[in-house]
Design an enzyme around this catalytic site. Structure first.
Site, PDB file in Angstrom:
ATOM      1  N   THR A 144       2.233  -3.198   6.957  1.00  0.00           N
ATOM      2  CA  THR A 144       1.343  -2.071   7.187  1.00  0.00           C
ATOM      3  C   THR A 144       0.162  -2.505   8.047  1.00  0.00           C
ATOM      4  O   THR A 144      -0.257  -1.813   8.971  1.00  0.00           O
ATOM      5  CB  THR A 144       0.844  -1.491   5.851  1.00  0.00           C
ATOM      6  OG1 THR A 144       1.971  -1.040   5.092  1.00  0.00           O
ATOM      7  CG2 THR A 144      -0.093  -0.327   6.078  1.00  0.00           C
ATOM      8  N   ASP A 184      -1.518 -10.321  -1.017  1.00  0.00           N
ATOM      9  CA  ASP A 184      -0.159 -10.461  -0.489  1.00  0.00           C
ATOM     10  C   ASP A 184      -0.115 -11.300   0.788  1.00  0.00           C
ATOM     11  O   ASP A 184       0.859 -12.032   1.026  1.00  0.00           O
ATOM     12  CB  ASP A 184       0.509  -9.098  -0.275  1.00  0.00           C
ATOM     13  CG  ASP A 184      -0.334  -8.109   0.517  1.00  0.00           C
ATOM     14  OD1 ASP A 184      -1.352  -8.509   1.107  1.00  0.00           O
ATOM     15  OD2 ASP A 184       0.035  -6.918   0.534  1.00  0.00           O
ATOM     16  N   ALA A 217       0.807  -1.210   0.000  1.00  0.00           N
ATOM     17  CA  ALA A 217       0.000   0.000   0.000  1.00  0.00           C
ATOM     18  C   ALA A 217       0.846   1.268   0.000  1.00  0.00           C
ATOM     19  O   ALA A 217       0.352   2.346  -0.359  1.00  0.00           O
ATOM     20  CB  ALA A 217      -0.938  -0.003   1.198  1.00  0.00           C
TER      21      ALA A 217
END
Length: 494
Positions: A264, A242, A13
């Site tokens: 993240t 992912d 991201a």
């Protein structure tokens, strides 16, 4: 010696990279698994005025330009057999006649709140879980689609492609929906089949979605001239979410371990043979997502390293220079733990912005002492993440019905020794950290198996990872002290 090379395109991201994997066996028959990062590039969301507000978008054309350049660099130095693409979940591009209609919205865009209201006016949150098995997250694809329908965008589109499928389409000209990412959208049932009844109730045409393919499906060769370098590589579907690729490379025994794919986001979960659908799972905020080889990922989303990265980003903005997180983590390890942790899953921490101020406000609103320095702030974030992870680990083991013996941390969080150590202390069991490059490894291994460079089931692939990238062990402090005392006692009596 028999090896081959594949390229993993791993899009996060906030950044992306192209990784070349060399896979096979050496002259002694031993497994070879090597990674070489050939390109890294940013993925910075864009704020664009849309007539009424500044909306957050992903610049996928720029991202694709980085991908092409990275793959061209890889093709000049490696004889690529295959290319696989993974990315974050839920976001998509709308197309008409094969042309992108506009920049995809970023999942952190505020429009998703409106999408929740639109969907829940038609179907309850509980029924939606029964249909798709997903944890409620306000940015899931189904909510974004509801906003696009209300805004008239779906009337213009004849196809929606999730981000990795969009990149694969631009490379090959073939439109598909890869199964692991499809399972995160909320518009596919727990059986992996498009939920046409739900779509009809929401006023969304089922034809918007391309046919579903499994990880390991060869999609086709790269279009001529697209890389600017000659290649015969075949684009191959991998676990394009992912996390699906990362979990495929966790060197674990699913019968007694829980994983944390920590980047993240922190995805905390157990691997099961099929979806686990009951009230306990829904109320605990767990989700069921498809994994590689038909496995199910029963997991919970925790805010993850976003809390740290967004905090450091704000400090760097204030200082006008980069802030070194590693130095802060080292200092935080010597700092006393805070008296109270904050709720790392509080939705207030989801948007971009001044993270340190929001954390201070969280403490202040509850009459609790705020972190008074940057070091204390970092320690509070790591302690709060570890607390959230520990709770999710216990829940995952309980909901999956496994006897928990160890936790595997993969991804960027595996490098955070402070986080792993605190987590081990909170759980009282070993935490095994690594591999850091789990997502790229899972991507590479699925490609390599598809094209005959290796063979075997998922357990076999994980054994290769363990042998070539052995994890680092973090013992609980109490266990270390007990072992040290026993060693001292033995020495005294010798």
């Amino acid at each position: 010696m028999s090896t081959g090379q594949v390229a993993a395109v791993d899009l996060g991201a906030t950044s992306g990279r192209v990784v070349v994997g060399t896979v096979g066996t050496d002259s002694s028959g031993r497994d070879v698994l090597d990674l070489d990062v050939v390109a890294r590039f940013p993925n910075e969301p864009l704020r664009l005025w849309n007539g009424s507000r500044a909306a957050l978008h992903t610049d996928v054309p720029a991202l694709f330009g980085h991908v092409r350049k990275g793959l061209a660099d890889a093709a000049r130095t490696a004889d690529l057999v295959s290319i696989g693409i993974d990315s974050w979940a839920v976001d998509y591009g709308l197309l008409r006649g094969g042309r992108l209609l506009g920049l995809p919205h970023h999942y952190r865009d505020e429009r998703s709140e409106r999408g929740v209201e639109l969907v829940e006016s038609v179907v309850s949150r509980a029924e939606l879980f029964d249909r798709n098995g997903l944890q409620f997250l306000p940015f899931n694809t189904v909510y974004q689609l509801a906003v696009d329908r209300a805004d008239g965008m779906l009337e213009l589109a004849d196809r929606a492609l999730l981000v990795p499928d969009l990149v694969a389409y631009w490379l090959t000209g073939r439109e598909v929906t890869e199964r692991t990412n499809a399972s995160t959208t909320g518009v596919f049932g727990t059986d992996g089949v498009l939920d046409t009844d739900l779509l009809a109730r929401l006023g969304i045409a089922p034809s918007l979605f391309a046919g579903v393919v499994d990880p390991g499906t060869a999609l086709g060769p790269v279009l001529p001239g697209f890389l600017g370098a000659p290649t015969t590589a075949m684009v191959t579907a991998v676990g394009s979410h992912d996390t699906a690729s990362a979990v495929a490379a966790v060197p674990m025994n699913p019968d007694n371990a829980v994983y944390i794919s920590c980047g993240t986001w922190g995805l905390v979960g157990a691997e099961t043979s099929g979806p686990v659908l009951n009230t306990r799972v829904r109320e605990a905020g767990f989700t069921n997502e498809a994994g590689v080889d038909g496995r199910n990922r029963l997991l919970h989303n925790v805010m993850g390293l976003w809390l740290l990265s967004e905090t450091v980003r704000e400090w760097s903005r204030v200082d006008g220079a980069p802030v070194d997180l590693s130095d802060l983590l080292a200092a935080a390890a010597q700092c006393p733990a805070p008296a109270h942790v904050f709720d790392a899953d509080d939705p207030v921490f989801l948007p971009r912005g001044d993270m340190p101020q929001r954390i201070r406000a969280w403490y202040s609103e509850r009459g609790l002492a705020e972190p008074s320095s940057r070091i204390e702030m970092v320690r509070a974030i790591v302690e709060s993440l570890a607390a959230a992870f520990a709770e999710a680990v216990r829940d995952a083991a309980s909901l999956a019905g496994i006897s928990l013996q160890q936790v595997h941390v993969v991804g960027g969080g595996a490098q955070n020794s402070l986080l792993c150590g605190i987590l081990a202390d909170r759980l009282g069991i070993n935490v095994l950290a690594g591999p850091v490059e789990a997502t790229a490894l899972g991507n590479v291994l699925v490609q390599a198996r598809t094209h005959g460079l290796i063979s075997g089931d998922l357990d076999r692939l994980r054994r290769i990872v363990w042998a070539t990238f052995p994890p680092e062990r973090h013992e609980p402090a109490a266990r270390r002290l007990s072992r040290q005392r026993a060693h001292t006692d033995r020495a005294r009596t010798a």
